[in-house]
Design a protein around this motif. Structure first.
Motif, PDB file in Angstrom:
ATOM      1  N   LEU A 121       0.919  -1.273  -0.160  1.00 23.04           N
ATOM      2  CA  LEU A 121       0.167   0.019   0.025  1.00 23.04           C
ATOM      3  C   LEU A 121       0.869   1.259  -0.066  1.00 23.04           C
ATOM      4  N   TYR A 122       1.022   1.659  -0.880  1.00 28.67           N
ATOM      5  CA  TYR A 122       1.642   3.047  -1.377  1.00 28.67           C
ATOM      6  C   TYR A 122       0.829   4.283  -1.240  1.00 28.67           C
ATOM      7  N   PRO A 123       1.370   5.444  -0.682  1.00 31.11           N
ATOM      8  CA  PRO A 123       0.354   6.581  -1.112  1.00 31.11           C
ATOM      9  C   PRO A 123       0.181   6.898  -2.533  1.00 31.11           C
ATOM     10  N   ASN A 139       8.523  19.315  -8.808  1.00 32.57           N
ATOM     11  CA  ASN A 139       7.882  18.006  -9.336  1.00 32.57           C
ATOM     12  C   ASN A 139       9.079  16.718  -8.831  1.00 32.57           C
ATOM     13  N   SER A 140       9.629  17.059  -7.540  1.00 27.56           N
ATOM     14  CA  SER A 140      10.542  16.059  -7.097  1.00 27.56           C
ATOM     15  C   SER A 140       9.996  14.968  -6.720  1.00 27.56           C
ATOM     16  N   LEU A 141      10.604  13.620  -6.941  1.00 21.84           N
ATOM     17  CA  LEU A 141      10.054  12.463  -6.543  1.00 21.84           C
ATOM     18  C   LEU A 141      10.245  12.315  -5.147  1.00 21.84           C
ATOM     19  N   LEU A 142       8.972  11.760  -4.651  1.00 26.39           N
ATOM     20  CA  LEU A 142       9.078  11.320  -2.927  1.00 26.39           C
ATOM     21  C   LEU A 142       9.749  10.081  -2.817  1.00 26.39           C
ATOM     22  N   LYS A 143      10.878   9.963  -1.961  1.00 26.35           N
ATOM     23  CA  LYS A 143      11.448   8.758  -1.616  1.00 26.35           C
ATOM     24  C   LYS A 143      11.149   7.896  -0.625  1.00 26.35           C
ATOM     25  N   LYS A 144      11.411   6.657  -0.646  1.00 30.02           N
ATOM     26  CA  LYS A 144      10.787   5.644   0.252  1.00 30.02           C
ATOM     27  C   LYS A 144      11.509   6.097   1.728  1.00 30.02           C
ATOM     28  N   TRP A 163       2.377  -4.818   3.364  1.00 24.53           N
ATOM     29  CA  TRP A 163       3.199  -3.839   3.695  1.00 24.53           C
ATOM     30  C   TRP A 163       2.632  -2.420   3.465  1.00 24.53           C
ATOM     31  N   SER A 164       2.650  -1.642   4.535  1.00 20.57           N
ATOM     32  CA  SER A 164       2.332  -0.146   4.013  1.00 20.57           C
ATOM     33  C   SER A 164       3.558   0.698   4.120  1.00 20.57           C
ATOM     34  N   ILE A 165       3.641   1.409   2.921  1.00 22.61           N
ATOM     35  CA  ILE A 165       4.940   2.466   2.541  1.00 22.61           C
ATOM     36  C   ILE A 165       4.627   3.852   2.954  1.00 22.61           C
ATOM     37  N   TYR A 176       3.658  10.974   3.891  1.00 19.66           N
ATOM     38  CA  TYR A 176       2.668  10.742   2.995  1.00 19.66           C
ATOM     39  C   TYR A 176       2.175   9.145   3.356  1.00 19.66           C
ATOM     40  N   HIS A 177       0.866   8.928   3.666  1.00 24.27           N
ATOM     41  CA  HIS A 177       0.447   7.627   3.689  1.00 24.27           C
ATOM     42  C   HIS A 177      -0.567   7.251   2.858  1.00 24.27           C
ATOM     43  N   HIS A 178      -1.056   5.883   3.047  1.00 15.30           N
ATOM     44  CA  HIS A 178      -1.888   5.421   1.915  1.00 15.30           C
ATOM     45  C   HIS A 178      -3.246   6.331   1.916  1.00 15.30           C
ATOM     46  N   ASN A 179      -3.858   6.599   3.020  1.00 15.64           N
ATOM     47  CA  ASN A 179      -5.092   7.452   2.935  1.00 15.64           C
ATOM     48  C   ASN A 179      -5.030   8.821   3.137  1.00 15.64           C
ATOM     49  N   TYR A 180      -3.823   9.347   3.719  1.00 17.25           N
ATOM     50  CA  TYR A 180      -3.614  10.636   4.144  1.00 17.25           C
ATOM     51  C   TYR A 180      -2.407  11.107   4.215  1.00 17.25           C
ATOM     52  N   SER A 181      -2.285  12.505   4.092  1.00 22.43           N
ATOM     53  CA  SER A 181      -0.730  13.012   4.546  1.00 22.43           C
ATOM     54  C   SER A 181      -0.763  13.801   5.975  1.00 22.43           C
TER      55      SER A 181
END
Length: 662
Positions: A121-123, A139-144, A163-165, A176-181
């Protein structure tokens, strides 16, 4: 067949030699799905274990048109791949195989794929969405940043490890989570409703499953029983969670409730076009309280979604005697016994600090009543139990102490315990049978001055439909002469008053704290249909409209000018006296031609409120121990969902439901 042999055979054909690889895989999948169709046209002597040499014409034409091949080219390709197609597993078999592969080799490495899409589960965002952040501008990429082990409860495949990322912006530090920031201690949910709802730190509920619980609650089925049904179904499946996984697959009642609350709030915010924001810290049980209260207050000030509703079942356009066209709208109101614990001081609407309390703490004078004798008219302080040292609820008066003993004995009786067990099975918030009172409310006692005996007479009846306030107090005093009254137990709100259109759409709901007095009902109707979106009905149908009409006339309430006030047909015929001239002349539906059809029958369903009450009253055991915030939110959501089902039915029946311009 190996890859070299496959491609070598295809190279021998000009059109197949340039066939895209993705088209080849699609051809294999389509042909595999058509195995049964291919077999049906073969001679009965053909083995089902061996691929037939010839495709049926319909299958050949289908594949030729899809891939822009000639039918001869399809025959050539089939001859090359037929054995491979016949060996391919079905979709279900392939999914099971993939699930097992990732369970054995992927979970320990933080890799999770399943038959459920996005099981890792990614954001839903890949770049920062904070407009004040430089990373958003670039527009920078978010990193794990972090991965967590979680459990996903699915609708069809049970509980699965996943797994939740979490991704974090390196510039503004928004998480940033799967459902919310998360930013500055506040959760901001994304637009729309996600496929998986996070109901706890490590637990997710699939949307289809949460929706099925929402549907079951309308029957109604409690959250506790929703969890039980899911666990029963889970027991029939092979365990999906690895024994080494940190979290188990057992579902809790709280997780069902949280999925209900979150789904209802996200749906409401999605429809209103705003983001749901809640505190990120604190206890889960308190996280949505403010948002729930906000929605309840909005419904009070702006009305239910279907306040503006009209259709052919509740609005009638008719020809008046003078030949002009007129319209009439009808609403019906009635009370139903559903309530929650409240302060024992009559008409106090302050919430209790805990549903087990008897008095509110907001008003200090009410709180002090906990140390005052519970017998009405006695202001002496309570005494302490000589053995336990705990405060009793009566003073040292022997008669009052005996009344308290009788109260305790009535709660411990076998009949009382049986009833409490039945209630406990239906209620979600109830965890102890012994702590559940059989009868919340007043108690009446009789004391014989000659013998010195005291006995419990009867539990007080808390429902009084359509009574006049003064008349109610007078009758109460008359009927209880020589009796002692006490409040040893909790009080509960009297009833819910529903306002329903004859078509079944519920316009409003309100809690009556003490009695369903006609003055309160009249005030409710005036408040509802004075809201900006509302239209005042031409007729109000109510079981006690004869009393209500007297109240309107005596107080000269202008709002009800021009509003017909009838008693529903059944009650007028069977429950009201023929000698009551006002009721007979002004509260009979037959006195109003617009309420009658061409055959002299009743055009509108005047009993709809009682019919709705049969459904609504079943929520009593589910919400009887709820806090006021949860209670109001739950019942409003049930009304919203019920109205949506009714709307769909009205569309099917061709009754043209709509919102007229006001």
């Amino acid at each position: 067949m190996d890859i070299r042999s496959l491609f070598s055979a295809m190279q021998q054909h000009d059109q197949l030699a340039i066939m895209p690889f993705l088209d080849l895989t699609t051809f294999l999948r389509c042909a595999s799905l058509l195995k049964d169709d291919i077999l049906q046209s073969q001679p009965h002597t053909v083995s089902v274990l061996i691929a037939p040499d010839v495709l049926p014409p319909s299958v050949n034409e289908f594949l030729a048109e899809r891939f822009a091949f000639s039918e001869d080219t399809v025959d050539v390709l089939w001859d090359i791949v037929k054995d491979l197609v016949w060996m391919l597993p079905t979709a279900g078999e392939a999914a099971d195989e993939e699930e097992e592969i990732f369970r054995l080799y992927g979970h320990k490495r933080g890799i999770s794929k399943s038959i459920i899409p996005k099981h890792t589960l990614y954001p839903p965002v890949k770049t920062c969405i904070n407009p004040d952040c430089n990373a958003w501008r670039n527009n920078s990429l978010l990193k794990k940043e972090e991965q967590r082990r979680v459990v996903v409860f699915t609708h069809a495949q049970g509980a699965h490890p996943a797994w939740s990322i979490h991704l974090k912006c390196r510039v503004c530090h928004m998480n940033y989570h799967h459902n919310y920031s998360v930013k500055d201690g506040t959760r901001t949910y994304y637009d729309g409703i996600p496929s998986y709802l996070q109901v706890a730190e490590h637990q997710f509920i699939q949307l289809e499953l949460a929706m099925s619980w929402m549907d079951l609650m309308q029957i109604p089925v409690s959250a506790m029983n929703c969890a039980r049904v899911y666990d029963i179904g889970q027991s029939r499946r092979a365990p999906n969670c690895n024994v080494n996984w940190q979290f188990g697959s057992s579902l809790t009642t709280e997780e069902v409730w949280d999925s209900f609350t979150l789904l209802a709030l996200l749906d409401d915010h999605h429809r209103t076009g705003i983001h749901l924001r809640v505190p990120h810290g604190g206890d889960q049980k308190d996280r949505f309280t403010h948002a729930m209260r906000e929605r309840t207050e909005r419904i009070i000030t702006h009305g239910q979604e279907e306040l503006q509703h009209a259709c052919d079942g509740c609005l009638r356009v008719f020809e008046a005697p003078d030949g002009t066209l007129s319209r009439t709208e009808v609403v019906v109101t009635d009370g139903v016994t559903v309530g929650h614990p409240c302060c024992a001081v009559p008409r106090c609407t302050n919430p209790l600090a805990n549903t087990r309390h008897q008095y509110c703490t907001i008003d200090p004078t009410h709180k002090r009543l906990e140390v005052i004798c519970a017998v009405e008219g006695c202001n002496r302080p309570v005494t302490r139990d000589s053995q336990s040292g705990k405060l009793r609820k009566a003073c040292d008066d022997p008669i009052h102490l005996q009344m308290e003993v009788l109260n305790v004995e009535s709660m411990r009786s076998g009949k009382s315990r049986t009833r409490r067990q039945k209630l406990a099975k239906s209620g979600d918030a109830i965890t102890s049978i012994d702590n559940l009172p059989i009868q919340d409310g007043d108690e009446w006692y009789e004391h014989d001055g000659h013998t010195g005996d005291t006995r419990l007479v009867q539990p007080a009846v808390t429902i009084s439909t359509g009574v006049d306030d003064e008349e109610d107090r007078a009758c109460e005093a008359k009927e209880t002469q020589g009796k002692l009254k006490a409040i040893f137990r909790r009080q509960r709100t009297n009833n819910e008053q529903l306002v329903v259109r004859p078509c079944g759409i519920i316009n409003a709901r309100s809690t009556m704290y003490h009695h369903e007095a006609v003055s309160n009902v009249l005030l409710l109707i005036e408040q509802i249909y004075s809201l900006p979106r509302a239209r005042k009905p031409q007729h109000l149908i109510y079981n006690s409209n004869c009393n209500a009409l007297r109240e309107v006339r005596s107080r000269q309430i202008k709002f009800f000018d021009g509003v017909g006030m009838c008693v529903d047909a059944f009650h007028h015929r069977t429950k009201h006296k023929a000698s009551d001239t006002l009721c007979r002349e002004h509260c009979d539906m037959k006195a109003y031609p617009e309420l009658l059809d061409e055959d002299g029958g009743y055009y509108f369903n005047s009993s709809i409120a009682e019919q709705i009450n049969v459904w609504f009253g079943a929520f009593h055991n589910i919400c009887r121990e709820m806090t006021p915030v949860k209670y109001e939110f739950f019942l409003d959501e049930m009304i919203i969902r019920c109205n949506r089902v009714t709307l769909a039915t009205l569309h099917t029946q061709g009754k043209r439901p709509h919102h007229p311009c006001t």
